[in-house]
Design a protein around this motif. Sequence first.
Motif, mmCIF file in Angstrom:
data_model
loop_
_atom_site.group_PDB
_atom_site.id
_atom_site.type_symbol
_atom_site.label_atom_id
_atom_site.label_comp_id
_atom_site.label_asym_id
_atom_site.label_seq_id
_atom_site.Cartn_x
_atom_site.Cartn_y
_atom_site.Cartn_z
ATOM 1 N N HIS A 70 0.834 -1.207 0.000
ATOM 2 C CA HIS A 70 0.000 0.000 0.000
ATOM 3 C C HIS A 70 0.866 1.253 0.000
ATOM 4 N N ASP A 88 0.584 4.108 -2.747
ATOM 5 C CA ASP A 88 0.277 5.485 -2.348
ATOM 6 C C ASP A 88 1.345 6.460 -2.841
ATOM 7 N N LEU A 132 0.473 7.034 -6.472
ATOM 8 C CA LEU A 132 -0.721 7.870 -6.627
ATOM 9 C C LEU A 132 -0.429 9.315 -6.238
ATOM 10 N N ASP A 133 0.380 9.513 -5.189
ATOM 11 C CA ASP A 133 0.784 10.872 -4.817
ATOM 12 C C ASP A 133 1.611 11.504 -5.933
ATOM 13 N N GLY A 143 -6.445 12.314 -6.736
ATOM 14 C CA GLY A 143 -7.327 12.705 -5.645
ATOM 15 C C GLY A 143 -8.765 12.671 -6.104
ATOM 16 N N PRO A 144 -9.688 13.271 -5.367
ATOM 17 C CA PRO A 144 -11.104 13.282 -5.740
ATOM 18 C C PRO A 144 -11.313 13.853 -7.147
ATOM 19 N N THR A 181 -10.096 12.916 -9.975
ATOM 20 C CA THR A 181 -9.018 12.715 -10.951
ATOM 21 C C THR A 181 -9.402 11.609 -11.929
ATOM 22 N N ARG A 211 -7.373 1.346 -4.819
ATOM 23 C CA ARG A 211 -6.893 2.382 -3.904
ATOM 24 C C ARG A 211 -7.111 3.777 -4.497
ATOM 25 N N ALA A 212 -6.960 3.907 -5.812
ATOM 26 C CA ALA A 212 -7.226 5.194 -6.459
ATOM 27 C C ALA A 212 -8.704 5.553 -6.352
ATOM 28 N N ARG A 244 -10.766 4.675 -4.051
ATOM 29 C CA ARG A 244 -11.061 5.075 -2.668
ATOM 30 C C ARG A 244 -10.636 6.512 -2.377
ATOM 31 N N ARG A 245 -9.760 7.047 -3.208
ATOM 32 C CA ARG A 245 -9.404 8.470 -3.087
ATOM 33 C C ARG A 245 -10.440 9.361 -3.769
#
Length: 429
Positions: free
Chosen positions: A192, A196, A199-200, A205-206, A208, A223-224, A226-227
């Motif tokens: 994870h 992360d 993704l960072d 983020g929301p 995207t 995981r993306a 869930r962001r």
Amino acid sequence: MTVSAERATDRDLFTPPHTATDKDRWPDVARLPRGSRARTATAALILRRAFARLPLRVQWGKAPAAGTGPLLRVRDPEAFFRRIGSGGLVGFGESYMAGEWDADDLVGVLTVLATHVDDLVPAPLRRLRALWVRRRPAEQRNTVTGARDNIRRHYDLSNDLFALFLDPTMSYSSAVFPALPATGADFAAAQHHKIDRLLDLAGVGPGTRVLEIGTGWGELALRAARRGAVVVTVTLSAEQRHLAMSRLRDAGVADRVTVELCDYRHVSGTYDAVVSVEMIEAVGADYWPVYFATLRKRLAPGGRIALQTITMPHERMLATGRTHTWISKYIFPGGLIPSMAAVERESTAAGLTIGSDHGYGEHYAETLRLWRERFSQQAPSVDALGFDHTFRRMWEMYLAYSEAGFRARYLDVRQLLLTASTTTRGAVR
């Protein structure tokens, strides 16, 4: 196992007594290559001398072991030399699959060999390498059809097989651990952490719009989502797609993720973030320009690309790319690990700039160690899935060989940030 008639009475020296190699499934393992006496003798001379100079203990047949370091036990020297004289490193790997050599510390032996790979063959003889190495088969080229077949040969083996040794996230790429050496308890969290970071890096983020090239079993897309991102992820593996969709439904994010059975060359649209994790290694050098051009073409203005890739030294990449290796024959047909020089060249040509570069090869060595240990512990379950003893030795060799490459620093793994160049867009092919 089928062996030459003159060696049949000695098969107890090198063949596990409870097994036999399936000659239909593993024809080049079940039988020894014909090989010329000259090549066999040359291989014996070179390897005996080379191994004597390395920090290895070597046991040739029934002779006492000599030297210092991890023990390489060659149970059948004649077969060992014949295979290597005929097929080089392909023969070396097939000899292990056949049980003709072994090691109590396989990674230790392979790490020594990887560290000293350029010292094994005298410099004058390296120029003759092209006379005996085999070229990669034309059918392994990653055309649209070829890429689909190559991917299926590895990733469609069995979801249950991969689940035996991967961590609970089903991530088949390097983790990033908080500390080394790692423990199994840290594994999912370390995967994870890797995801992360990517993704960072891509700024996910929301809201995207994310394109993932190479779905795996869906953990990054999950995981993306869930962001709050909206994800399109593509794969050529039907097995992976099936399990990824199931995992996404179970996690309650299927409405935010589209999983397509699609070649990266056929993706449409533009995206704020493009992420691709250890996918470039499966593309093949001939198609790297198309791959990087696709990354650029699918990137929306101001977008970011997060790329994770294994790398190797440039000269070694060039030599490997010209050769049919044991890995390309049995594990990753059509694959080639790039050098950073190749990544930089292809990125620039496609109109992309590398803005961040972080390497962490020691973490991949630990990831592979955990996979290898889990796989070894699951031998009865591997058998129950229908995979035979030869397959298990092949897979053990693959995992140990890869781990040794990272421990010897012959291989590295890097996370890269790519953005559109400000000076030129580059050609989109």
